[in-house]
Design a protein around this motif. Sequence first.
Motif, PDB file in Angstrom:
ATOM      1  N   HIS A   1       0.816  -1.221   0.000  1.00 41.24           N
ATOM      2  CA  HIS A   1       0.000   0.000   0.000  1.00 41.24           C
ATOM      3  C   HIS A   1       0.850   1.272   0.000  1.00 41.24           C
ATOM      4  N   GLY A   2       1.886   1.264  -0.849  1.00 37.38           N
ATOM      5  CA  GLY A   2       2.707   2.465  -0.986  1.00 37.38           C
ATOM      6  C   GLY A   2       3.649   2.716   0.160  1.00 37.38           C
ATOM      7  N   LYS A   3       3.833   1.711   1.038  1.00 37.57           N
ATOM      8  CA  LYS A   3       4.682   1.889   2.221  1.00 37.57           C
ATOM      9  C   LYS A   3       5.736   0.786   2.301  1.00 37.57           C
ATOM     10  N   ILE A   4       6.904   1.165   2.808  1.00 35.10           N
ATOM     11  CA  ILE A   4       7.963   0.221   3.134  1.00 35.10           C
ATOM     12  C   ILE A   4       8.016   0.104   4.648  1.00 35.10           C
ATOM     13  N   PHE A   5       7.972  -1.124   5.166  1.00 30.47           N
ATOM     14  CA  PHE A   5       7.971  -1.367   6.604  1.00 30.47           C
ATOM     15  C   PHE A   5       9.300  -1.986   7.028  1.00 30.47           C
ATOM     16  N   ILE A   6       9.901  -1.440   8.083  1.00 33.43           N
ATOM     17  CA  ILE A   6      11.166  -1.960   8.606  1.00 33.43           C
ATOM     18  C   ILE A   6      11.165  -1.876  10.138  1.00 33.43           C
ATOM     19  N   THR A   7      12.008  -2.690  10.741  1.00 32.64           N
ATOM     20  CA  THR A   7      12.341  -2.558  12.160  1.00 32.64           C
ATOM     21  C   THR A   7      13.863  -2.567  12.265  1.00 32.64           C
ATOM     22  N   ALA A   8      14.395  -1.964  13.301  1.00 31.71           N
ATOM     23  CA  ALA A   8      15.848  -1.788  13.419  1.00 31.71           C
ATOM     24  C   ALA A   8      16.286  -1.983  14.863  1.00 31.71           C
TER      25      ALA A   8
ATOM     26  N   PHE B   1      12.416   0.617  17.044  1.00 33.09           N
ATOM     27  CA  PHE B   1      11.272   1.294  16.455  1.00 33.09           C
ATOM     28  C   PHE B   1      10.762   0.490  15.261  1.00 33.09           C
ATOM     29  N   TRP B   2       9.463   0.573  15.069  1.00 37.08           N
ATOM     30  CA  TRP B   2       8.800   0.045  13.882  1.00 37.08           C
ATOM     31  C   TRP B   2       8.462   1.255  13.020  1.00 37.08           C
ATOM     32  N   THR B   3       8.887   1.222  11.748  1.00 39.44           N
ATOM     33  CA  THR B   3       8.774   2.402  10.895  1.00 39.44           C
ATOM     34  C   THR B   3       8.083   2.059   9.587  1.00 39.44           C
ATOM     35  N   ALA B   4       7.183   2.944   9.165  1.00 42.25           N
ATOM     36  CA  ALA B   4       6.563   2.867   7.849  1.00 42.25           C
ATOM     37  C   ALA B   4       6.995   4.093   7.054  1.00 42.25           C
ATOM     38  N   LEU B   5       7.665   3.860   5.918  1.00 44.05           N
ATOM     39  CA  LEU B   5       8.154   4.941   5.064  1.00 44.05           C
ATOM     40  C   LEU B   5       7.337   5.020   3.790  1.00 44.05           C
ATOM     41  N   ASP B   6       7.135   6.228   3.294  1.00 42.34           N
ATOM     42  CA  ASP B   6       6.505   6.407   2.000  1.00 42.34           C
ATOM     43  C   ASP B   6       7.440   5.841   0.932  1.00 42.34           C
ATOM     44  N   ALA B   7       6.972   4.864   0.168  1.00 40.45           N
ATOM     45  CA  ALA B   7       7.837   4.183  -0.794  1.00 40.45           C
ATOM     46  C   ALA B   7       8.340   5.119  -1.887  1.00 40.45           C
ATOM     47  N   GLY B   8       7.590   6.168  -2.166  1.00 35.24           N
ATOM     48  CA  GLY B   8       7.980   7.086  -3.225  1.00 35.24           C
ATOM     49  C   GLY B   8       8.985   8.128  -2.794  1.00 35.24           C
ATOM     50  N   THR B   9       8.839   8.611  -1.554  1.00 37.80           N
ATOM     51  CA  THR B   9       9.644   9.759  -1.118  1.00 37.80           C
ATOM     52  C   THR B   9      10.591   9.462   0.046  1.00 37.80           C
ATOM     53  N   GLY B  10      10.344   8.384   0.776  1.00 31.98           N
ATOM     54  CA  GLY B  10      11.169   8.076   1.935  1.00 31.98           C
ATOM     55  C   GLY B  10      10.777   8.829   3.190  1.00 31.98           C
ATOM     56  N   THR B  11       9.710   9.605   3.144  1.00 29.55           N
ATOM     57  CA  THR B  11       9.252  10.328   4.335  1.00 29.55           C
ATOM     58  C   THR B  11       8.561   9.355   5.292  1.00 29.55           C
ATOM     59  N   VAL B  12       8.637   9.662   6.582  1.00 32.53           N
ATOM     60  CA  VAL B  12       8.048   8.803   7.600  1.00 32.53           C
ATOM     61  C   VAL B  12       6.534   8.979   7.617  1.00 32.53           C
ATOM     62  N   ILE B  13       5.806   7.880   7.431  1.00 33.01           N
ATOM     63  CA  ILE B  13       4.345   7.905   7.553  1.00 33.01           C
ATOM     64  C   ILE B  13       3.960   7.673   9.009  1.00 33.01           C
ATOM     65  N   TRP B  14       4.546   6.682   9.624  1.00 33.70           N
ATOM     66  CA  TRP B  14       4.411   6.514  11.070  1.00 33.70           C
ATOM     67  C   TRP B  14       5.637   5.792  11.612  1.00 33.70           C
ATOM     68  N   ARG B  15       5.833   5.947  12.913  1.00 32.01           N
ATOM     69  CA  ARG B  15       6.998   5.366  13.579  1.00 32.01           C
ATOM     70  C   ARG B  15       6.655   5.185  15.054  1.00 32.01           C
ATOM     71  N   THR B  16       6.859   3.967  15.579  1.00 28.07           N
ATOM     72  CA  THR B  16       6.479   3.706  16.966  1.00 28.07           C
ATOM     73  C   THR B  16       7.477   2.781  17.643  1.00 28.07           C
ATOM     74  N   ASN B  17       7.724   3.044  18.915  1.00 26.86           N
ATOM     75  CA  ASN B  17       8.545   2.128  19.733  1.00 26.86           C
ATOM     76  C   ASN B  17       7.704   1.474  20.825  1.00 26.86           C
ATOM     77  N   GLN B  18       6.401   1.487  20.637  1.00 32.39           N
ATOM     78  CA  GLN B  18       5.483   0.965  21.646  1.00 32.39           C
ATOM     79  C   GLN B  18       5.712  -0.524  21.920  1.00 32.39           C
ATOM     80  N   HIS B  19       6.120  -1.268  20.911  1.00 36.96           N
ATOM     81  CA  HIS B  19       6.165  -2.724  21.054  1.00 36.96           C
ATOM     82  C   HIS B  19       7.574  -3.274  21.242  1.00 36.96           C
ATOM     83  N   GLU B  20       8.599  -2.446  21.210  1.00 32.01           N
ATOM     84  CA  GLU B  20       9.993  -2.857  21.376  1.00 32.01           C
ATOM     85  C   GLU B  20      10.336  -4.023  20.445  1.00 32.01           C
ATOM     86  N   VAL B  21      10.185  -3.772  19.165  1.00 32.01           N
ATOM     87  CA  VAL B  21      10.519  -4.756  18.141  1.00 32.01           C
ATOM     88  C   VAL B  21      11.968  -4.554  17.706  1.00 32.01           C
ATOM     89  N   ARG B  22      12.558  -5.590  17.120  1.00 27.00           N
ATOM     90  CA  ARG B  22      13.948  -5.460  16.689  1.00 27.00           C
ATOM     91  C   ARG B  22      14.251  -6.397  15.515  1.00 27.00           C
TER      92      ARG B  22
END
Length: 613
Positions: A469-476, A480-501
């Motif tokens: 859906h136009g988003k790239i999803f990564i964890t690092a 943080f869990w991050t969703a980036l706009d696939a076209g521009t690389g801008t952050v759509i949302w970003r959360t550390n609520q779940h402590e994913v890695r």
Amino acid sequence: MRKLLILAGLNLFFCFIAFAIEPFRFALFTDLHISISNKTPAIDLQSVVNEVNSSVGLDFVIVSGDVSENGDSLSLREAKTILDKLKIPYYITAGNHETKWSESGATDFAKIFGNDKFSFIHKGFEFIGFTTGPIIKMGDGHIAPQDIDWVKSELSKTVSKIPVFVITHYPLQTGDVDNWYEMTDIIRKFNVQAVLNGHYHRNMILNYDGIPGIVNRTTLRDKDSVGGYSIYSISDSIHVYEKKIGLNQRVWLTLPLENKVYDEPDKSLRPSFEVNNTYKNVQEVWRNDTRTEIYGVPAVFENNVFFGDDLGYLNAISASTGKPEWKFKTGNRIISSPAVSNGKVVFGSTDGNIYCLNTKTGELNWKLQTARAVLGNPLIQNDTVFIGGSDGCFRAIELKSGKLFWKFSGLKGYVETKPVVAENKVYFGAWDTYFYALNEKDGSLVWKWNNGNKGSHYSPAAVLPVYAHGKIFITAPDRFWTALDAGTGTVIWRTNQHEVRETIGISEDGKMVFSRCMNDSVVALDAQTDYPKQIWKTNAGYGYDHNPSMLIEKDGIIVFGTRNGLLHGIDAKTGVVLWKHKIGNSIINTVNIISKNECVLTTSEGVVARIKY
């Protein structure tokens, strides 16, 4: 008296009398953490070397790992330059910092120092040292099965009851080394006086199923004004001293020197496989114990399973029986996970080459040489191979011929992940703090994104990114869990609520993304919304885990493994745990689901298995 004992062949008593007459001393360095970006560790090491050189009565030096901060070639070479100034011999093995963040796939260490393990006899004592990993992955320390076999072979060559010191970086205990008991089962049969370690940066005495463990201070100054090291004095007893630069040595431990006879292992300390009695529907169709460490995801094509191993072989085995079909030797270990298409299997090797083989015969179709090791996992799409290396480059290659379509040379760190292609772009992270989007046709940079952390250890580089859906999803590693706009690389949302890695997955329909939290829980978020909408969160009961094993969903079941050999099946719609199966006690790499209720997996214990659930 001494001659009588020799003539009688009482080797054990001869050893102890010899030591009583001719004691010796050696120094131990550990946790040097040399870094090209921080000069203080090198200054501390040089001070330690200078003091040892001015000392009298030291016979040799043991260096027990974490020689560098990042495992990179420049830092390792700087460490060697300083250590080579020692006027007495030194023997060295690697630590986890050499085996995790290494652009060479942890192969530079052996090239620079000549080996990553050692075995020698000094005045009737045997010293044997080896690495305790894990290689590239985050997880507990791990002793490669081929190194376990090597230790057993080396010790079996020694004179009966000769006193032994074992040297590792990690302590041999639960929480530090996942298969510690495999090693203690071997060494307890010999006259092991103690296991010497580092890792904790401080002096400690531990117990490894009855075997003494001596943990030593770092050469770093840490909170002190000067660094230091350890001195071992061997006579009728074992005396361990802490020596700070410019200060008098301080004895902190004394152990008796004696003929060690160990009891049988304490089975209660071993991992439990009781969970397999709870979920009896899960079965191993076949299991191949290769006795060689495996790091990558297995590929499956036309009833063959393909995987690389620590000895540098690309292996093909039968998907029906698990029996070997063929294998192809490269020049060094293989970290890269193979990709298959149109009768061709493609992978990288730490020997610096990208290979393409015939899937039926194992014959070489082509290889492409790069300037450094290739750890990256290839993606084959539309007859093009996309793969990153350790030479600062990411490549697009024609599958049929090996012809280079394009090369992007703008990376400052190595690539280990598998890219994803979407919207005419290629997406991947590198160990230079950045996540990249390149033009699929010519390799030009479209955008790159940094999570705000300057340290390379926080790079979004181990995770396999997913697209929907136009988003790239990564964890690092920044959790943080991050969703980036696939076209521009801008952050759509970003959360550390779940402590994913470093773990992620996507549903077959693209509507949900999954990740494994660092403690027990698995989370599903809505991939369609522009905020992190939680769909479900479940306690899967796997404990603490930071192994980058991705979550793979097929036909409504999410399958993933853990750092301690526990495989899970979870309902993708509800998060309900459907089954568990323990296959070992080490890292399970990302699985390959081959049918509605079967998967193929590999582990760092060298296991390849087909699982039916």
